[in-house]
Design a protein around this motif. Sequence first.
Motif: not given
Length: 216
Positions: A14, A186, A190
């Motif tokens: 992030w 990301i 995730s």
Amino acid sequence: MITHGDDLLISGAWLLGLGTLVGAIGQTRQTLTGTNLGKDLVLKGNVIEAVGNSLQAIGRTKMLNSENEHSETYFIFGAWLEAAGNTANAVGIDIQLNGSEEEGTRTDALGSGIQGLGATFEAFGASLTEATFSRSLEIKGNGLIAAGSFLESIGNIFILNEKRRMGEQILLLGSWTQVIGAFILIDAFSIGPEPEQPEKGKEGLNSHYSYVNYYA
């Protein structure tokens, strides 16, 4: 249950995404105005990226074990190279802002090259892991970051050769290419459980790292 190493990977991703976005916005302002307006944002973006890369390197180190040592070594080395490259970028831009344009541009070009090399190592490390959707995203994300970094290095070389307009346009392309790559990473870190290869019959066999099963 997310592990500390996984947590650092996601946090680092992030920060990497935020840093590339801030840098790209700054580069856009600089390219459109033909001035140093926005260069301070490029500097801040590189500092944020360096922190993100460092967190990822530390997270990878915490996840290191005898089973993944071969691929993780490439990831760890690549992440530290990226952090070093982004640090050199920040130093180079600071030198430019303080009046030494040519010296700063040379340092910036070198930093981008080092960053691109680091992302290439990470993409190669991902290619050595088990074939999963997250692995594919990691390869693409790091590949785009590498391409964008090399473009930025080339753009600075054009500027050094007194082809500023073309150099600025290449810098702009490289900066936004890195943004795309960072946000793909990301997603990779995730992503939830993967439905691929159901014939294995055991939950977790398709996992690259524990963050793949984060939502399980």
